[in-house]
Design an enzyme around this catalytic site. Structure first.
Site, PDB file in Angstrom:
ATOM      1  N   HIS A  52      -3.205  -5.199   1.219  1.00  8.18           N
ATOM      2  CA  HIS A  52      -3.086  -5.700   2.286  1.00  8.18           C
ATOM      3  C   HIS A  52      -2.925  -7.215   2.660  1.00  8.18           C
ATOM      4  O   HIS A  52      -3.280  -7.473   3.354  1.00  8.18           O
ATOM      5  CB  HIS A  52      -3.059  -4.963   3.301  1.00  8.18           C
ATOM      6  CG  HIS A  52      -2.970  -3.812   3.530  1.00  8.18           C
ATOM      7  ND1 HIS A  52      -2.792  -2.401   4.075  1.00  8.18           N
ATOM      8  CD2 HIS A  52      -4.223  -2.951   2.487  1.00  8.18           C
ATOM      9  CE1 HIS A  52      -2.532  -1.615   3.462  1.00  8.18           C
ATOM     10  NE2 HIS A  52      -3.870  -1.428   3.084  1.00  8.18           N
TER      11      HIS A  52
ATOM     12  N   GLU B  60      -1.167  -8.317   4.966  1.00 13.12           N
ATOM     13  CA  GLU B  60      -1.183  -9.015   6.117  1.00 13.12           C
ATOM     14  C   GLU B  60      -2.224  -8.495   6.789  1.00 13.12           C
ATOM     15  O   GLU B  60      -2.414  -9.385   7.500  1.00 13.12           O
ATOM     16  CB  GLU B  60       0.257  -6.989   6.629  1.00 13.12           C
ATOM     17  CG  GLU B  60      -0.669  -5.953   6.964  1.00 13.12           C
ATOM     18  CD  GLU B  60      -0.196  -5.505   6.202  1.00 13.12           C
ATOM     19  OE1 GLU B  60      -0.621  -6.280   5.061  1.00 13.12           O
ATOM     20  OE2 GLU B  60      -1.249  -4.306   6.195  1.00 13.12           O
TER      21      GLU B  60
ATOM     22  N   CYS C 126       0.903  -1.212   0.294  1.00 13.84           N
ATOM     23  CA  CYS C 126      -0.316  -0.356  -0.441  1.00 13.84           C
ATOM     24  C   CYS C 126       1.139   0.724  -0.307  1.00 13.84           C
ATOM     25  O   CYS C 126       1.563   1.430  -0.570  1.00 13.84           O
ATOM     26  CB  CYS C 126      -1.007   0.333   1.028  1.00 13.84           C
ATOM     27  SG  CYS C 126      -2.235   1.026   0.627  1.00 13.84           S
TER      28      CYS C 126
END
Lengths: 233, 738
Positions: free
Chosen positions: A194, A196, A86
């Site tokens: 993302h 994560e 990002c």
């Protein structure tokens, strides 16, 4: 394996990346403050999401001048894997480590939602553990995530198999549905979604783990020449 | 200190002659211009609660788990495992009307500072929004602009700061045309031993200013928030502050790090009434004085007067008291984060707020009298019930057409257009974000438990009966938590009302507070803090009384029970039964609003004891893992709730048949509380649990693929393709906004 998570003033997904690789995958990680001149003994670097320096001027435009970016450049030049997520992707683009630009979403609004990504290549340290064509459910959360580059650059990315992920349902107007790309040497990757945030079934998806698992597997099977890396630090 | 205070000047500061006499009594002399300004903001309705304080005392504020009740920057409750959560709700209504983007953005900024000034890291935001009708030919364009600006402002601030906005509510009524409501709830987490208080102690300790520089923005913001809107209000745009979420993020990290040094004695953010409020409140809480020298206050502009510096509401500023001799430890942290920190004064023993500029005293006021002894009013309150007669006869209902129309109604339709602009996932704790489950759910990584939260209020109900409306809001909020399996623990309230100087408005406030107090006692959710926003009127038009409740609950971390049906062939159970309704109790429903275009009678009837048993039952059913999906019946009634259960990715609807004698539109659309729809593979066990709690668990049908069918004693009221209903529900808001 030890991950280094860069912390710029305004990074806000730093803890999330740290948590994903430590709590979810049992690896080591440390935070690296933006004015550090060295990366220490990390095996891979993550530039996390957020709003580095408030994203003032332009996303990533100020962050690229952080002292730590010199160290990141050297680390990348020596072949160390660098993952920009990002805002991290935006920083890598501004820093010239990846081509193109990330501009305002086509709808002009910030978008937070899950998207589906198609894995376009497994020839990278970030996707080696995935299947080519594998579809991942991963969230996005950005206002400036529309990938933009001139046709020559786009053709080149495709010809060199450097488009890692494409959106199946392009949310932001990215050219050729590009969600993530590789550097020419294939050891630097930027992606707007993302991974994560998709690293625990409780959160709705664990599909993003494959990115980190690829890095871990790569490190386990091909230990880099640590003397080389040491020399350039 | 010479004085040139004229009656005009006093009136301009919204102080009454009586209040002015009290100031003169306290000081033993005429105030200076600066002192007049200081009193006017501290004694404004916004800061002093002078009209509401008397009645707020009726609210229950204590409980086993309450660590900090009202009176601090946020309430705190113990969630076990050595951790606490701090939470509170604030309104930013007036600024958001004048400048929607910055008004809403700084509303988020203000409440986030309230949380981290207590030592807690903010981990969630919810927002309660009210706007005028978007489709009104006259006011629609402006209302759409306000909506877009407010949402963009919230997104701008929260997303950059890095706190997930995980839920909230949004409604539209003509009464909010000139007076939108922007209520922001925030919640943070801290270790129990790391809580900080906004209390100055230790004469001789340094007073340190950190964060953004002081400018001329936001002067008299608190007073503006304490007056009705007039044509001139639009000229108050310079009174609205400008937010910098990046600065706030740095301030958060720096404050939490500085707190860990152990060198900080007390800390408070500068919100409403800025430097004035933070100095005198911290001094008053610690029964000490504070002396500051304005020349040392970092300033963004030159030539600022003491009046301007003391009243500025520039954002992203904090005031802290450090331990003498350990200043450098604090400064080191702020330097690391690139923030300005300056020692601006010291704690004294004389109990006074003493303000100097160029070494000259420009204001000297006893802290306690200024902060805690504002005038207190027992304003006359005479209830004036709304004279809204029920229609003599309700027109024949067309359920088949009414359901899609209701699903596309602004209050009911999906608010995706709004919440997709918010980052609702950052910090990777969001188990249930917006519209996923009846409550927002965040896991707490540190403890293995999860916190659920819900924001509820219904202006139409409260207008018809402020007392019952407030009780219904408490009940609904607690129900939403219970539906996801959480035990409600504590509440914060935001009371949005009109001009309290009008007896009928004051009566609404009193009734609502009393109703809320009663309900919070029944549901055992003490109020740990909140906010009162009065004078929500434009050109003499008051808003509906709008009490909004934010309630938090606790549960074990587990996969959340979400709204949509998951599989075909499951039993659909209506826990709590079909409920009852008559014409009078139907007048506040969405059906009355959207289909009949009327408002009458009373809100739905609530039996709090029964409601509590329904909530206990659903918590046990969910806790036992028996509910594949769960959703309460609220706005729009049973048919709307059933349709919402059909909007999941699996595309599962239901075939429903209810043996009820209610009029068909009552059955389909009445909004009686205490009802929850679940789908389950084990209806027998679910029913057994319900029976144990003394509530019915009516088996009303079975889940099927792709469609929704509702019958009453075998007679079809309506039958729809889910795709049709979903497109009405999903696309509505965007079509209004365009």
């Amino acid at each position: 394996m030890k991950f280094g998570v860069i912390v710029f003033p305004g990074s806000n997904c730093d803890h999330d990346a740290f948590y994903a690789v430590t709590a979810n995958l049992g690896e080591k990680a440390e935070f690296i403050w933006h004015d550090s001149a060295s990366l220490g003994d990390v095996d891979a670097v993550i530039l996390p999401g957020g709003f580095a320096y408030g994203d003032y001027l332009r996303c990533g435009a100020i962050a690229k001048f952080s002292p730590v970016m010199q160290a990141v450049r050297k680390f990348a030049a020596a072949g160390g894997p660098v993952l920009g997520i990002c805002n991290g992707f935006q920083v890598l683009v501004e820093a010239g480590l990846l081509p193109g630009a990330l501009i305002r979403n086509r709808g002009l609004k910030f978008i937070c939602r899950e998207v589906r990504l198609r894995t376009e290549t497994t020839d990278s340290p970030f996707t080696a553990a995935a299947q080519k064509g594998q579809v991942l459910r991963v969230p996005i959360a950005h206002g400036e995530g529309c990938y933009f580059a001139d046709d020559r650059t786009l053709d080149e990315l495709e010809a060199e198999d450097r488009v890692v992920f494409r959106y199946l349902d392009n949310p932001n107007g990215s050219l050729r549905d590009i969600a993530g790309i590789l550097s020419r040497e294939r050891n630097v990757m930027g992606m707007m979604p993302h991974p994560e945030r998709a690293s625990d079934p409780l959160m709705g998806s664990a599909d993003g783990l494959v990115v980190f698992q690829s890095l871990i597997r790569g490190q386990a099977t091909q230990p880099r020449n640590s003397a080389d890396i040491e020399a350039i630090r | 200190m010479t004085s040139t205070i004229t009656p005009d000047l006093i009136a301009q500061h919204q102080l009454t002659p009586g209040e002015y006499r009290k100031i003169v009594d306290i000081l033993g002399r005429e105030p200076t211009y600066t002192e007049l300004g200081i009193f006017s903001v501290m004694w404004s309705e916004h800061c002093s609660y002078k009209s509401s304080r008397l009645h707020l005392k009726k609210l229950p504020t204590r409980g086993k788990l309450v660590v900090q009740g009202p009176g601090e920057n946020a309430g705190i409750i113990d969630i076990g495992g050595g951790y606490v959560i701090a939470f509170k709700i604030e309104s930013h209504n007036h600024p958001s009307f004048i400048e929607p983007f910055q008004g809403a953005a700084t509303g988020v900024g203000g409440i986030l500072r309230d949380i981290f000034t207590m030592g807690a890291r903010p981990i969630a935001v919810l927002d309660g929004l009210r706007f005028g009708r978007l489709d009104d030919p006259q006011t629609g364009p402006r209302n759409r602009r306000i909506l877009s600006g407010v949402v963009a402002g919230i997104a701008h601030y929260g997303n950059c700061f890095g706190v997930p906005t995980i839920g909230g509510e949004c409604a539209f009524e003509p009464c909010y045309d000139g007076n939108p409501l922007v209520n922001v709830f925030a919640l943070g987490i801290a270790k129990k031993e790391d809580i900080f208080y906004a209390k100055a102690t230790g004469a001789g300790n340094p007073v340190i200013y950190v964060g953004a520089r002081t400018g001329r923005d936001g002067i008299h913001g608190a007073s503006m928030a304490s007056a009705e809107f007039t044509e001139e209000s639009k000229q108050k745009r310079p009174n609205v502050q400008v937010g910098d979420p990046f600065m706030e993020k740095l301030l958060l990290e720096a404050c939490l790090e500085a707190m860990r040094t152990g060198a900080i004695v007390g800390i408070q953010d500068m919100g409403a009434a800025g430097l004035t409020c933070s100095t005198c409140e911290m001094g008053s809480r610690g029964s000490v004085g504070i002396e500051i020298e304005l020349d040392r206050v970092p300033q963004r502009e030159t030539g600022m007067s003491p009046y301007e510096i003391m009243l500025s509401e520039s954002q992203e500023r904090m005031l802290l008291v450090a331990e003498k001799g350990r200043e450098e430890e604090v400064f080191r942290v702020f330097r690391k984060w690139g923030l300005e920190a300056a020692e601006v004064g010291i704690v004294t023993a004389d109990g006074k707020l003493r303000v100097k500029q160029h070494g000259q005293v420009v204001a000297e006021i006893p802290n306690r009298e200024l902060a805690d002894e504002a005038p207190l009013y027992d304003r006359p309150h005479t209830p004036k019930p709304p004279a809204l007669a029920a229609p003599r006869e309700l027109p024949a209902a067309d359920i088949q057409r009414a359901l899609p129309a209701l699903l596309a109604a602004p209050d009911i339709c999906s608010k995706r257009w709004i919440w997709q602009q918010y980052d609702y996932q950052v910090r990777t704790n969001t188990l249930a974000g917006p519209e996923a489950a009846d409550a927002g759910i965040l896991r707490i990584k540190e403890t293995g438990s999860s916190v659920a939260m819900s924001l509820d209020g219904n202006g139409r109900y409260s207008f018809l009966s402020p007392r019952e409306g407030a009780q219904l809001a408490v009940a609904e909020s607690c129900r939403n938590l219970s539906v996801v399996g959480a035990q409600p623990l504590a509440a914060t309230n935001c009371l949005n009302f009109g001009n309290p100087e009008r007896p009928e408005i004051m009566a609404q406030l009193v009734e609502a507070i009393e109703g809320m107090a009663e309900a919070c006692r029944v549901f055992e959710t003490p109020i740990t803090g909140g906010n009162v926003s009065l004078y929500n009127e434009t050109l003499g038009e008051g808003i509906y009384p709008t009490p909004v409740l934010g309630i938090v609950g606790l549960m074990k971390t587990a996969a959340p029970v979400t709204i949509p049906f998951k599989r075909a062939g499951r039993s659909v159970i209506l826990l709590g039964g079909a409920g009852t309704c008559d014409t009078a109790r139907f007048g506040g429903t969405q059906y009355a609003k959207e289909i009949l275009h009327q408002l009458w009678g009373l809100p739905p009837a609530l039996d709090m004891d029964y409601e509590k048993r329904v909530q206990s039952a659903i918590r046990e059913i969910v806790g036992a893992g028996l509910a594949e999906s769960a959703h309460d019946v609220s706005d729009g009634g049973l048919a709307v709730a059933l349709a919402e259960c059909g909007f999941g990715p699996a595309g599962i609807g239901a075939q429903i048949d209810i043996p009820s004698d209610l009029r068909p539109e009552f059955l389909a659309f009445h909004e009686g509380p205490s009802r929850i729809i679940i789908s389950t593979a084990d209806p027998k066990r679910a029913a057994a649990i319900a029976e144990k709690h003394g509530v019915p668990a009516a088996a009303i049908g079975v889940t099927i693929e792709g469609s929704m069918e509702i019958r009453q004693r075998g007679i079809t009221l309506g039958s729809w393709e889910l795709a049709t209903l979903k497109s009405a529900y999903d696309g509505a808001l965007e079509s209004y906004v365009r």
